[in-house]
Structures are given as structure tokens and as C-alpha cells.
Design a protein around this motif. Structure first.
Motif, PDB file in Angstrom:
ATOM      1  N   ARG A   1       0.818  -1.311  -0.140  1.00  0.00           N
ATOM      2  CA  ARG A   1      -0.023  -0.146   0.140  1.00  0.00           C
ATOM      3  C   ARG A   1       0.859   1.358  -0.067  1.00  0.00           C
ATOM      4  N   ILE A   2       1.896   1.253   0.788  1.00  0.00           N
ATOM      5  CA  ILE A   2       2.885   2.462   0.804  1.00  0.00           C
ATOM      6  C   ILE A   2       3.488   2.501  -0.346  1.00  0.00           C
ATOM      7  N   ALA A   3       4.049   1.545  -0.980  1.00  0.00           N
ATOM      8  CA  ALA A   3       4.788   1.444  -2.212  1.00  0.00           C
ATOM      9  C   ALA A   3       3.978   2.172  -3.405  1.00  0.00           C
ATOM     10  N   LEU A   4       2.849   1.784  -3.412  1.00  0.00           N
ATOM     11  CA  LEU A   4       1.914   2.148  -4.599  1.00  0.00           C
ATOM     12  C   LEU A   4       1.352   3.598  -4.450  1.00  0.00           C
ATOM     13  N   ALA A   5       1.174   4.034  -3.126  1.00  0.00           N
ATOM     14  CA  ALA A   5       0.845   5.233  -2.992  1.00  0.00           C
ATOM     15  C   ALA A   5       2.096   6.087  -3.169  1.00  0.00           C
ATOM     16  N   GLU A   6       3.455   6.059  -2.876  1.00  0.00           N
ATOM     17  CA  GLU A   6       4.608   6.599  -3.115  1.00  0.00           C
ATOM     18  C   GLU A   6       5.014   6.825  -4.642  1.00  0.00           C
ATOM     19  N   VAL A   7       4.535   5.809  -5.307  1.00  0.00           N
ATOM     20  CA  VAL A   7       4.808   5.685  -6.882  1.00  0.00           C
ATOM     21  C   VAL A   7       3.556   6.488  -7.558  1.00  0.00           C
ATOM     22  N   ALA A   8       2.569   6.317  -7.003  1.00  0.00           N
ATOM     23  CA  ALA A   8       1.439   7.297  -7.676  1.00  0.00           C
ATOM     24  C   ALA A   8       1.718   8.599  -7.540  1.00  0.00           C
ATOM     25  N   HIS A   9       2.063   9.061  -6.227  1.00  0.00           N
ATOM     26  CA  HIS A   9       2.624  10.318  -5.866  1.00  0.00           C
ATOM     27  C   HIS A   9       3.893  10.814  -6.914  1.00  0.00           C
TER      28      HIS A   9
ATOM     29  N   GLY B   1      -3.196  -4.174  -9.886  1.00  0.00           N
ATOM     30  CA  GLY B   1      -2.131  -4.841 -10.265  1.00  0.00           C
ATOM     31  C   GLY B   1      -1.299  -5.326  -9.174  1.00  0.00           C
ATOM     32  N   GLY B   2      -1.249  -4.604  -8.272  1.00  0.00           N
ATOM     33  CA  GLY B   2      -0.469  -4.356  -7.054  1.00  0.00           C
ATOM     34  C   GLY B   2       1.075  -4.079  -7.138  1.00  0.00           C
ATOM     35  N   ALA B   3       2.011  -4.386  -6.184  1.00  0.00           N
ATOM     36  CA  ALA B   3       3.204  -3.935  -6.479  1.00  0.00           C
ATOM     37  C   ALA B   3       4.070  -5.314  -5.929  1.00  0.00           C
ATOM     38  N   HIS B   4       5.150  -5.460  -6.660  1.00  0.00           N
ATOM     39  CA  HIS B   4       6.003  -6.640  -5.889  1.00  0.00           C
ATOM     40  C   HIS B   4       7.322  -5.891  -5.357  1.00  0.00           C
ATOM     41  N   ILE B   5       7.402  -5.962  -3.969  1.00  0.00           N
ATOM     42  CA  ILE B   5       8.354  -5.307  -3.434  1.00  0.00           C
ATOM     43  C   ILE B   5       9.538  -6.087  -2.932  1.00  0.00           C
ATOM     44  N   GLU B   6      10.787  -5.571  -3.097  1.00  0.00           N
ATOM     45  CA  GLU B   6      12.108  -6.293  -2.910  1.00  0.00           C
ATOM     46  C   GLU B   6      12.560  -5.227  -1.915  1.00  0.00           C
ATOM     47  N   GLN B   7      12.917  -5.583  -0.332  1.00  0.00           N
ATOM     48  CA  GLN B   7      13.692  -4.750   0.322  1.00  0.00           C
ATOM     49  C   GLN B   7      15.366  -4.988   0.144  1.00  0.00           C
ATOM     50  N   THR B   8      16.061  -4.024  -0.274  1.00  0.00           N
ATOM     51  CA  THR B   8      17.219  -4.134  -0.658  1.00  0.00           C
ATOM     52  C   THR B   8      18.274  -3.715   0.284  1.00  0.00           C
ATOM     53  N   GLY B   9      17.832  -3.265   1.290  1.00  0.00           N
ATOM     54  CA  GLY B   9      18.833  -2.934   2.401  1.00  0.00           C
ATOM     55  C   GLY B   9      17.680  -2.432   3.573  1.00  0.00           C
ATOM     56  N   LYS B  10      18.281  -1.886   4.690  1.00  0.00           N
ATOM     57  CA  LYS B  10      17.426  -1.293   5.777  1.00  0.00           C
ATOM     58  C   LYS B  10      16.618  -0.014   5.371  1.00  0.00           C
ATOM     59  N   ASN B  11      17.287   0.791   4.497  1.00  0.00           N
ATOM     60  CA  ASN B  11      16.630   1.922   4.092  1.00  0.00           C
ATOM     61  C   ASN B  11      16.138   1.905   2.767  1.00  0.00           C
ATOM     62  N   ARG B  12      16.314   1.023   1.990  1.00  0.00           N
ATOM     63  CA  ARG B  12      16.079   0.842   0.502  1.00  0.00           C
ATOM     64  C   ARG B  12      15.233  -0.171   0.063  1.00  0.00           C
ATOM     65  N   ALA B  13      14.260  -0.073  -0.885  1.00  0.00           N
ATOM     66  CA  ALA B  13      13.388  -1.124  -1.403  1.00  0.00           C
ATOM     67  C   ALA B  13      13.270  -0.708  -3.014  1.00  0.00           C
ATOM     68  N   LYS B  14      12.779  -1.762  -3.649  1.00  0.00           N
ATOM     69  CA  LYS B  14      12.579  -1.642  -5.275  1.00  0.00           C
ATOM     70  C   LYS B  14      11.158  -2.132  -5.137  1.00  0.00           C
ATOM     71  N   ALA B  15      10.431  -1.435  -6.105  1.00  0.00           N
ATOM     72  CA  ALA B  15       8.705  -1.733  -6.305  1.00  0.00           C
ATOM     73  C   ALA B  15       8.737  -1.804  -7.801  1.00  0.00           C
TER      74      ALA B  15
END
Length: 176
Positions: free
Chosen positions: A16-24, A118-132
Motif C-alpha cells: 500500500r505504501i509503495a503504490l501510494a509513493e509511486v502514484a505520488h 495489479g499491486g506491487a512486487h516489493i523487494e527490500q534491498t537494504g534497511k533503508n532501500r527497496a525496489k517496487a
């Protein structure tokens, strides 16, 4: 406190957070395809340019351009004729024109919007980083006839990956 939760104050990221941030992010960085169209005095051959002329006539019906026939020339002993039109862009075309030179304009042919379902596929790449990775659906504009024909036009969507970073004050945000 509610504002912090809405921005994603936790370092773990949800769909939900990832989709909201990408939409923004997409509001100020839209994704689209473009093509160049000619305007001003443009010459058309009756046979070889029939499809292009039909595309311009469709734009005229939609109110995006005006067409004025300047010259018509029949070739002697030939079934082919040439036409010279004066093509002018109207105010209705402004939202679709990205760049304009003396004779050509770059226009949006397809616009992409975020597919929330369609949702988002999230991959946490570190403590402060992620890929959606999200799905963007393709919507054609009235200028779609001018798009290049090819393999890219065989799907009504695209997948795009965005990098997100956690900011202690703002929460999660898209960095690219």
C-alpha cells in the motif's frame, strides 16, 4: 501521528505504501510514449501518404488541428496526385504537445497510469532501500495513429521498477 503513519514512518514497506509513493511520483513524472508530427505546409501523395492524411483528418474531426488544402496537382497519365495542406495545431492539442519546432511537434501518443489492482512486487534491498515493480496500463491518446508500429505496441501495459528510499522525516519516497 496519523500523518506519519500515512507517509510510512516504519522502515518496513508495505504494498500500500509503495503504490501510494509511486502514484505520488507519477503525478510529477508521468510516463508516456511520443511521436513527431509535421505541421505547417505538408505535402501528401494520394497513394503512399493516404494513411497519414487520414490520421490528420481524424485529428481535425477531434478539433486538434485545422487542415486547409493549398494545392492539388494531378500527375499526367498517372493515378497518383499530390496535395499540399496547411496544417495548424489548435489550443485543444496543447496538453499533448511536448516540444515544438518550426515544422514538427513532439506529441504524446500513449499515456501510462498506475494499475492499483495489479499491486506491487516489493523487494527490500537494504534497511533503508527497496525496489517496487508495478504495472502501468497504457491508454492511447488521439495522436496514437502517429505512433511507430512495432513490438512495443503489442501489450496494453508495461512493468516498471522504481527505487524507494526511507527518509527518517518523510518516510518512504521514490528516488528514481
Amino acid at each position: 501521528m496519523a500523518a506519519l503513519l500515512a507517509c510510512g514512518s516504519e522502515k518496513s514497506i508495505s504494498e500500500r505504501i509503495a503504490l501510494a509513493e509511486v502514484a505520488h511520483y507519477l503525478e510529477s513524472n508521468p510516463v508516456y510514449e511520443t511521436a513527431d508530427i509535421e505541421y505547417g505546409e505538408v505535402k501528401f501523395a494520394q497513394k503512399s501518404d493516404a494513411e497519414a492524411l487520414a490520421s490528420y483528418e481524424n485529428l481535425e474531426k477531434g478539433g486538434y488541428v485545422t487542415l486547409e488544402l493549398l494545392k492539388e496537382r494531378k500527375r499526367f497519365l498517372s493515378k497518383d496526385s499530390t496535395f499540399v495542406y496547411l496544417i495548424k495545431l489548435t489550443d485543444k492539442s496543447i496538453p499533448f504537445v511536448l516540444e515544438k519546432t518550426d515544422k514538427k511537434a513532439t506529441v504524446k501518443t500513449f499515456e501510462y497510469t498506475l494499475d492499483d489492482a495489479g499491486g506491487a512486487h516489493i523487494e527490500q534491498t537494504g534497511k533503508n532501500r527497496a525496489k517496487a515493480t508495478v504495472t502501468l496500463t497504457k491508454k492511447e491518446t488521439d495522436f496514437a495513429d502517429f505512433a511507430k508500429k512495432g513490438a512495443d505496441n503489442n501489450a496494453s501495459f508495461t512493468k516498471k521498477t522504481y527505487s524507494l528510499r526511507f527518509n527518517g522525516e518523510l518516510g518512504w519516497e521514490v528516488t528514481k
